[in-house]
Design an enzyme around this catalytic site. Structure first.
Site, PDB file in Angstrom:
ATOM      1  N   HIS A  62      56.579  35.813  75.557  1.00 17.61           N
ATOM      2  CA  HIS A  62      55.340  35.132  75.894  1.00 17.61           C
ATOM      3  C   HIS A  62      55.620  33.641  75.767  1.00 17.61           C
ATOM      4  O   HIS A  62      56.380  33.222  74.884  1.00 17.61           O
ATOM      5  CB  HIS A  62      54.191  35.543  74.948  1.00 17.61           C
ATOM      6  CG  HIS A  62      53.468  36.779  75.405  1.00 17.61           C
ATOM      7  ND1 HIS A  62      52.647  37.508  74.587  1.00 17.61           N
ATOM      8  CD2 HIS A  62      53.443  37.388  76.622  1.00 17.61           C
ATOM      9  CE1 HIS A  62      52.142  38.542  75.272  1.00 17.61           C
ATOM     10  NE2 HIS A  62      52.621  38.488  76.501  1.00 17.61           N
ATOM     11  N   ASP A  64      54.248  31.064  74.574  1.00 19.74           N
ATOM     12  CA  ASP A  64      54.102  30.321  73.316  1.00 19.74           C
ATOM     13  C   ASP A  64      55.198  30.644  72.306  1.00 19.74           C
ATOM     14  O   ASP A  64      55.199  30.110  71.198  1.00 19.74           O
ATOM     15  CB  ASP A  64      52.703  30.515  72.705  1.00 19.74           C
ATOM     16  CG  ASP A  64      52.310  31.968  72.505  1.00 19.74           C
ATOM     17  OD1 ASP A  64      52.792  32.837  73.268  1.00 19.74           O
ATOM     18  OD2 ASP A  64      51.520  32.241  71.574  1.00 19.74           O
ATOM     19  N   HIS A 145      52.740  44.874  70.131  1.00 26.25           N
ATOM     20  CA  HIS A 145      52.031  43.803  70.855  1.00 26.25           C
ATOM     21  C   HIS A 145      51.850  44.247  72.304  1.00 26.25           C
ATOM     22  O   HIS A 145      52.271  45.345  72.677  1.00 26.25           O
ATOM     23  CB  HIS A 145      52.878  42.526  70.728  1.00 26.25           C
ATOM     24  CG  HIS A 145      52.194  41.283  71.177  1.00 26.25           C
ATOM     25  ND1 HIS A 145      50.867  41.016  70.970  1.00 26.25           N
ATOM     26  CD2 HIS A 145      52.677  40.169  71.838  1.00 26.25           C
ATOM     27  CE1 HIS A 145      50.563  39.837  71.471  1.00 26.25           C
ATOM     28  NE2 HIS A 145      51.634  39.306  72.003  1.00 26.25           N
ATOM     29  N   ASP A 216      52.493  38.086  66.433  1.00 28.73           N
ATOM     30  CA  ASP A 216      51.970  38.759  67.617  1.00 28.73           C
ATOM     31  C   ASP A 216      52.149  40.273  67.522  1.00 28.73           C
ATOM     32  O   ASP A 216      53.033  40.871  68.135  1.00 28.73           O
ATOM     33  CB  ASP A 216      52.607  38.204  68.899  1.00 28.73           C
ATOM     34  CG  ASP A 216      52.142  36.780  69.172  1.00 28.73           C
ATOM     35  OD1 ASP A 216      51.799  36.090  68.198  1.00 28.73           O
ATOM     36  OD2 ASP A 216      52.106  36.370  70.351  1.00 28.73           O
ATOM     37  N   HIS A 274      50.269  30.984  63.590  1.00 29.11           N
ATOM     38  CA  HIS A 274      49.806  31.430  64.904  1.00 29.11           C
ATOM     39  C   HIS A 274      48.283  31.515  64.968  1.00 29.11           C
ATOM     40  O   HIS A 274      47.692  32.508  65.383  1.00 29.11           O
ATOM     41  CB  HIS A 274      50.440  32.796  65.247  1.00 29.11           C
ATOM     42  CG  HIS A 274      50.422  33.129  66.716  1.00 29.11           C
ATOM     43  ND1 HIS A 274      49.349  33.721  67.328  1.00 29.11           N
ATOM     44  CD2 HIS A 274      51.342  32.957  67.698  1.00 29.11           C
ATOM     45  CE1 HIS A 274      49.623  33.917  68.608  1.00 29.11           C
ATOM     46  NE2 HIS A 274      50.827  33.450  68.861  1.00 29.11           N
TER      47      HIS A 274
END
Ligand SMILES: [Zn+2]
Ligand SMILES: [Zn+2]
Length: 314
Positions: A62, A64, A145, A216, A274
């Site tokens: 992902h 980020d 996730h 995540d 996060h």
């Protein structure tokens, strides 16, 4: 060992809140855990050291968590004679990195080695080995996730046991360089010709420091396995309890989930990272309150906070 928390944000970098990444420094080497958009900025600001950077481990594909790779690689290419760098991550990390380098015509001046981890490996409760060198082992387990995501556990190598002066004297080993050799795990020969094994004067091998990095994921068993008894854990705490439905839908943890899991896992100290970009600094402070009510050794991380991780037997 020192851990530098380069940011605590999730989803997108925000003013004053860079994306979550941790630089672990031990034995003169640096290991970077995650590399979201802009990670090279706090990395440079905190003087973590590009030359010492040996490995980047990416939790999942992902933006980020991996979009900062080109920036870090280009910054490192400014150095003369940079040493090779290893990138560990989920299957696809090599293609992503090489495509970006080619498509943007990045001039990367050092060798890149890749370790791609496959979704099929489950580990049966024991973190699997992803990488090791003379200083550390990096282990992982899959988390839960919306895409294949890895929880990492970085472990320093075992250290030789404690040297027993008493036993050394009883064996009539002359004080001096022989002590040092035995302490380093070498077999020595005494002036009279007798051979002494290191095990005769050393206690049992001692554990190094262990750090976990898990972000995540929905709650899952593997989280406990990765976090078990670590000295320091970085764990996502993305949502406040009022947004638990969203956390569930997007497969993330609420602060309550994180604190509960961290508390039960035996992690000595857990730092929540996060954070959702929707939360302002007042709501960010709520994270601390909520976490504290569940587990006393869990709290929110601060931007660019540094953690000295101590050996448990010191
Ligand atoms: Zn994320
Ligand atoms: Zn994600």
């Amino acid at each position: 060992m020192e851990c530098v928390l380069l940011g605590t944000g999730g989803m997108m970098p925000m003013p004053g809140r860079p994306l979550t990444a941790v630089a672990v420094r031990t034995g003169g080497a640096v290991y970077l855990l995650d590399c979201g958009e802009g990670t090279q900025v706090p990395y440079k600001a905190q003087h973590v050291g590009m030359r010492a950077l040996r490995l980047v481990a990416i939790t999942h594909l992902h933006a980020d968590h991996c979009l900062g790779l080109p920036g870090v690689l280009m910054m490192r290419s400014q150095m003369e004679e940079a040493s090779p760098l290893t990138i560990v991550g989920p299957r696809g990390i090599e293609r992503f990195t090489r495509d970006v380098i080619r498509d943007l015509a990045c001039r990367i001046t050092f060798r890149l080695d890749f370790v791609e981890l496959e979704p099929g490996e489950r580990g049966a409760g024991k973190p699997l080995l992803a990488y090791q060198d003379e200083l550390i082992s990096l282990r992982y387990l899959p988390l839960r996730h919306s895409v294949f995501c890895l929880g990492y556990r970085l472990e320093e190598r075992m250290r030789p046991g404690k040297f027993s002066l008493e036993r050394a004297r009883a064996l009539e080993i002359p004080p001096g360089p022989l002590y040092g050799k035995l302490q380093a795990g070498e077999r020595v020969t005494l002036p009279g010709g007798r051979v002494v094994e290191p095990g005769e004067v050393l206690g049992p091998p001692r554990r190094g420091r262990h750090v976990a990095f898990c972000t995540d994921t929905a709650p899952c068993k593997n989280l406990y396995h990765v976090l078990r008894d670590v000295d320091l854990a970085f764990l996502e705490g993305m949502f406040l309890p009022e947004h638990s439905a969203e956390a569930q839908a997007k497969r993330h943890l609420t602060v309550v989930d994180s604190a509960r899991i961290a508390g039960r896992s035996g992690a000595r100290e857990t730092i929540l990272v996060h954070l959702s970009p929707r939360y302002d600094s007042r709501q960010a402070r709520q994270v601390d309150q909520v976490a504290r009510e569940v587990a006393p050794n869990v709290r929110r991380g601060r931007e660019c906070e540094r953690f000295e991780v101590k050996l448990q037997d010191r």
